[in-house]
Design an enzyme around this catalytic site. Sequence first.
Site, PDB file in Angstrom:
ATOM      1  N   GLU A 116      16.834  70.363 -91.361  1.00 53.61           N
ATOM      2  CA  GLU A 116      16.666  69.542 -92.738  1.00 53.61           C
ATOM      3  C   GLU A 116      16.495  70.482 -93.913  1.00 53.61           C
ATOM      4  O   GLU A 116      15.902  69.965 -94.931  1.00 53.61           O
ATOM      5  CB  GLU A 116      15.995  68.134 -92.936  1.00 53.61           C
ATOM      6  CG  GLU A 116      16.318  67.096 -91.536  1.00 53.61           C
ATOM      7  CD  GLU A 116      17.691  66.711 -91.713  1.00 53.61           C
ATOM      8  OE1 GLU A 116      18.567  66.875 -92.765  1.00 53.61           O
ATOM      9  OE2 GLU A 116      18.101  65.716 -90.908  1.00 53.61           O
ATOM     10  N   HIS A 140       9.477  64.423 -93.922  1.00 54.43           N
ATOM     11  CA  HIS A 140      10.595  63.344 -93.122  1.00 54.43           C
ATOM     12  C   HIS A 140       9.839  63.069 -91.892  1.00 54.43           C
ATOM     13  O   HIS A 140       9.473  63.688 -91.095  1.00 54.43           O
ATOM     14  CB  HIS A 140      11.826  64.072 -93.144  1.00 54.43           C
ATOM     15  CG  HIS A 140      12.970  63.505 -92.385  1.00 54.43           C
ATOM     16  ND1 HIS A 140      13.317  62.376 -92.397  1.00 54.43           N
ATOM     17  CD2 HIS A 140      13.586  64.043 -91.168  1.00 54.43           C
ATOM     18  CE1 HIS A 140      14.331  61.853 -91.508  1.00 54.43           C
ATOM     19  NE2 HIS A 140      14.328  62.772 -90.695  1.00 54.43           N
ATOM     20  N   HIS A 142      10.463  59.657 -88.766  1.00 60.03           N
ATOM     21  CA  HIS A 142      11.174  58.509 -88.168  1.00 60.03           C
ATOM     22  C   HIS A 142      10.285  57.503 -88.099  1.00 60.03           C
ATOM     23  O   HIS A 142      10.056  57.101 -86.939  1.00 60.03           O
ATOM     24  CB  HIS A 142      11.810  59.034 -86.868  1.00 60.03           C
ATOM     25  CG  HIS A 142      12.786  60.130 -86.997  1.00 60.03           C
ATOM     26  ND1 HIS A 142      13.370  60.666 -85.689  1.00 60.03           N
ATOM     27  CD2 HIS A 142      13.180  60.797 -88.080  1.00 60.03           C
ATOM     28  CE1 HIS A 142      14.169  61.632 -86.290  1.00 60.03           C
ATOM     29  NE2 HIS A 142      14.334  61.609 -87.754  1.00 60.03           N
ATOM     30  N   GLU A 170      -1.584  46.509-102.350  1.00 59.85           N
ATOM     31  CA  GLU A 170      -1.430  47.913-103.140  1.00 59.85           C
ATOM     32  C   GLU A 170      -0.261  48.694-103.259  1.00 59.85           C
ATOM     33  O   GLU A 170      -0.329  49.717-103.830  1.00 59.85           O
ATOM     34  CB  GLU A 170      -2.195  48.793-101.855  1.00 59.85           C
ATOM     35  CG  GLU A 170      -1.596  49.148-100.617  1.00 59.85           C
ATOM     36  CD  GLU A 170      -2.300  49.869 -99.625  1.00 59.85           C
ATOM     37  OE1 GLU A 170      -2.219  49.914 -98.423  1.00 59.85           O
ATOM     38  OE2 GLU A 170      -2.898  50.935-100.050  1.00 59.85           O
ATOM     39  N   HIS A 211      17.921  56.005 -89.768  1.00 62.95           N
ATOM     40  CA  HIS A 211      17.265  57.301 -89.596  1.00 62.95           C
ATOM     41  C   HIS A 211      15.587  57.390 -89.798  1.00 62.95           C
ATOM     42  O   HIS A 211      14.874  57.753 -88.885  1.00 62.95           O
ATOM     43  CB  HIS A 211      18.117  58.342 -90.355  1.00 62.95           C
ATOM     44  CG  HIS A 211      17.724  59.534 -89.937  1.00 62.95           C
ATOM     45  ND1 HIS A 211      18.540  60.570 -89.815  1.00 62.95           N
ATOM     46  CD2 HIS A 211      16.599  60.142 -89.368  1.00 62.95           C
ATOM     47  CE1 HIS A 211      17.951  61.818 -89.537  1.00 62.95           C
ATOM     48  NE2 HIS A 211      16.879  61.697 -89.344  1.00 62.95           N
TER      49      HIS A 211
HETATM   50  O1  2HA Z   1      15.142  66.565 -85.672  1.00 64.08           O
HETATM   51  O2  2HA Z   1      14.496  64.647 -87.898  1.00 64.08           O
HETATM   52  O3  2HA Z   1      16.652  64.570 -89.181  1.00 64.08           O
HETATM   53  C1  2HA Z   1      14.694  66.595 -87.010  1.00 64.08           C
HETATM   54  C2  2HA Z   1      15.136  65.629 -87.881  1.00 64.08           C
HETATM   55  C3  2HA Z   1      16.600  65.536 -88.385  1.00 64.08           C
HETATM   56 ZN    ZN Z   2      15.344  62.842 -88.925  1.00 63.07          ZN
END
Ligand code: 2HA
Ligand code: ZN
Length: 275
Positions: A116, A140, A142, A170, A211
Amino acid sequence: MKVLEAKFVQGFIRMCNDGWEQGWHERNGGNLTYRMKKEEAESIKAELRTDSVWKEIGTSVPKLAGEFFLVTGSGKYFRNVMLDPEDSIAVVEIDGKGECYRICWGLVNGGRPTSELPSHLMNHEVKMQATGGKHRVIYHAHTTNVIALTFVLPLEDEVFTRELWEMATECPVVFPDGIGVVGWMVPGGRDIAVATSELMKKYDVAIWAHHGMFASGEDFDLTFGLMHTVEKSAEILVKMLSMRPDKLQTITPQNFRDLAVDFQVTLPERFLYEK
Ligand code: 2HA
Ligand code: ZN
């Protein structure tokens, strides 16, 4: 100074492990990047390679020319970062045009920076400009409950912001500008990077439907804390919706306006619509 002894490197490693412990980084899921301060890059210069090849980023980030980043590796597991940082993470330098990067440290067993990287760098560029250089971290993850909600809520900034604000007092103080949402897109490429960085002009958080999430912040504490706060609120919403689909009582638009006065935040009226 040794790279692994630098405080910002230790903070980065700790944050990777914190995310793993939250359950947000199954297998190689998620990625983290940090834009180093000039003096931080300087402090580890002796250990940085300058002979590795320049590779294309896949997008153009001219305002990041010459910057150094600490990044997680593509295909690497957050679970392993603390145990073997030199295998899992890297220092990369951006070239003078903002089109290529080269690896200066880390990824000792081979590999590339996070898949990414285009999204991270475009977000860094936007947030660096929007905050006068204050924001340095793009994360980032998940996040389970936020992902679950992208199957049942309309994929609209107003709906996600308002519903998540309502779940914990909050929240409007922690993310007063709200949250952006992009519909499902192919990850890893320039298109999703452009869509996300557009949202980052307005928000510090963007949700990728089905995602995960992107968060931006000044330092590791603030950025991890932001991700954690949004995901915690999503967890409450998932629990609430599982108990009964409607609310018996909640935080009202007027409650939010009162809170905004006392906590000195501006809450855009477009999130305080009548339902
Ligand atoms: O595997 O999270 O979006 C890495 C990620 C791709
Ligand atoms: Zn991801």
